[in-house]
Design a protein around this motif. Sequence first.
Motif, mmCIF file in Angstrom:
data_model
loop_
_atom_site.group_PDB
_atom_site.id
_atom_site.type_symbol
_atom_site.label_atom_id
_atom_site.label_comp_id
_atom_site.label_asym_id
_atom_site.label_seq_id
_atom_site.Cartn_x
_atom_site.Cartn_y
_atom_site.Cartn_z
ATOM 1 N N LYS A 57 0.852 -1.200 0.000
ATOM 2 C CA LYS A 57 0.000 0.000 0.000
ATOM 3 C C LYS A 57 0.885 1.246 0.000
ATOM 4 C CE LYS A 57 -4.272 1.692 2.069
ATOM 5 N NZ LYS A 57 -5.259 1.482 3.152
ATOM 6 N N ILE A 58 0.733 2.069 -1.052
ATOM 7 C CA ILE A 58 1.617 3.217 -1.258
ATOM 8 C C ILE A 58 0.822 4.516 -1.230
ATOM 9 C CG2 ILE A 58 3.229 4.340 -2.867
ATOM 10 C CD1 ILE A 58 3.774 1.538 -4.037
ATOM 11 N N ILE A 59 1.324 5.486 -0.459
ATOM 12 C CA ILE A 59 0.831 6.867 -0.516
ATOM 13 C C ILE A 59 1.905 7.715 -1.175
ATOM 14 C CG2 ILE A 59 0.287 8.925 0.861
ATOM 15 C CD1 ILE A 59 -1.004 7.088 2.922
ATOM 16 N N PHE A 60 1.493 8.607 -2.058
ATOM 17 C CA PHE A 60 2.432 9.530 -2.701
ATOM 18 C C PHE A 60 2.214 10.915 -2.113
ATOM 19 C CE2 PHE A 60 3.942 12.607 -5.733
ATOM 20 C CZ PHE A 60 5.107 12.041 -6.233
ATOM 21 N N ALA A 61 3.304 11.555 -1.652
ATOM 22 C CA ALA A 61 3.233 12.909 -1.095
ATOM 23 C C ALA A 61 4.109 13.836 -1.934
ATOM 24 C CB ALA A 61 3.703 12.915 0.354
ATOM 25 N N SER A 114 -5.720 5.318 9.564
ATOM 26 C CA SER A 114 -6.758 4.641 8.784
ATOM 27 C C SER A 114 -6.232 4.130 7.445
ATOM 28 C CB SER A 114 -7.940 5.584 8.557
ATOM 29 O OG SER A 114 -7.577 6.659 7.702
ATOM 30 N N MET A 115 -5.280 4.870 6.860
ATOM 31 C CA MET A 115 -4.703 4.452 5.585
ATOM 32 C C MET A 115 -3.728 3.289 5.755
ATOM 33 S SD MET A 115 -6.088 6.185 3.193
ATOM 34 C CE MET A 115 -5.001 5.660 1.872
ATOM 35 N N ALA A 116 -3.005 3.272 6.855
ATOM 36 C CA ALA A 116 -2.029 2.213 7.171
ATOM 37 C C ALA A 116 -1.128 1.878 5.980
ATOM 38 C CB ALA A 116 -2.763 0.958 7.656
ATOM 39 N N PRO A 117 -0.389 2.868 5.463
ATOM 40 C CA PRO A 117 0.461 2.598 4.290
ATOM 41 C C PRO A 117 1.679 1.744 4.646
ATOM 42 C CG PRO A 117 0.911 4.788 5.144
ATOM 43 C CD PRO A 117 -0.249 4.261 5.941
ATOM 44 N N ASP A 118 2.146 0.971 3.666
ATOM 45 C CA ASP A 118 3.408 0.240 3.816
ATOM 46 C C ASP A 118 4.594 1.172 3.566
ATOM 47 O OD1 ASP A 118 2.441 -2.508 4.266
ATOM 48 O OD2 ASP A 118 1.577 -2.252 2.266
#
Length: 310
Positions: free
Chosen positions: A2-6, A76-80
């Motif tokens: 699980k990836i979030i981009f900032a 809540s997002m719990a990114p890897d």
Amino acid sequence: MKIIFAGSPDFAAKHLSALIEAQVKIAAVLTQPDKPTGRGKKVAATPVKEVALRHGISLYQPSSLKTEETLNWFRSMAPDVVIDVAYGLIIPKTILAMPHFGFLNVHPSLLPRWRGAAPIQQAILAGDTETGVSIMRLDEGIDTGPVFLQRRCLIDRKDTTASLSERLIKIGCEALLKVLANLATLNPVTQTEAGACYAPKIDKTMARLNWQESAEILDRKIRAFNPWPVAHSVLGNEVIRIWEAEPREEKTTAAEGTILNCDQNGIEVVTGKGLLRLLKLQFAGGKILSIADILNSKKKFFITHSRFES
């Protein structure tokens, strides 16, 4: 994974686009709030937000990451992993520690050289002949985290921040994809403090040229401040933006800022050491023009022996 981009500016948007094109699934995008921009102060989205909207990716735009709301969003997002490319807001320690693989950062310099906000501009200003991209894990310091991978890039004598950025984006995207593909097995290397230096943020006041400096230094400033904030000087009552020039080693006894020669090949201005030949200029409200075109309509401003202010 699980990836979030900032990220926020165009440099970041192009990395996000590269990830999407490589079919990397992005769970959400974190970017700065919409802000007033330009002379009209029209509210505009960040380039990263525009890419996310085009691809239907969930967005989050907090003004700070230090609130309970933001902390709960991350929980809540719990990114890897979170990929940070010029996001622009300070990330608290509690949030840095949340992703299993931490925060990956794409930094456009060969760390530890040019830590900080303006590494591309500072490399040009310093006359560096080489720079590159570092893929690192963020820690609480300013670009002090361990490095997964570095890729090198030569700096040409004609490079501007705009042209160098394009090449760094290309190698940055390639390096980021390689690190992501091998993240589970890579061991980042701790940075040494030998050769470490800081690249402070660029502001508009730096862009006014001081003709007492050498032609070489002034040329570096013109290239470093292209496309922003754009080097400029005052001639008469006109503020003139200088987009392109070239240093020359000729000697003269004339005062710094004096226009020594003026023809279709360029406007030669006396500096503290050597001459600076101006090649592309812009008057307020006008277009960027070559000297040949400028002299067709504005020749009266560039009388030989008239003088730019320092």
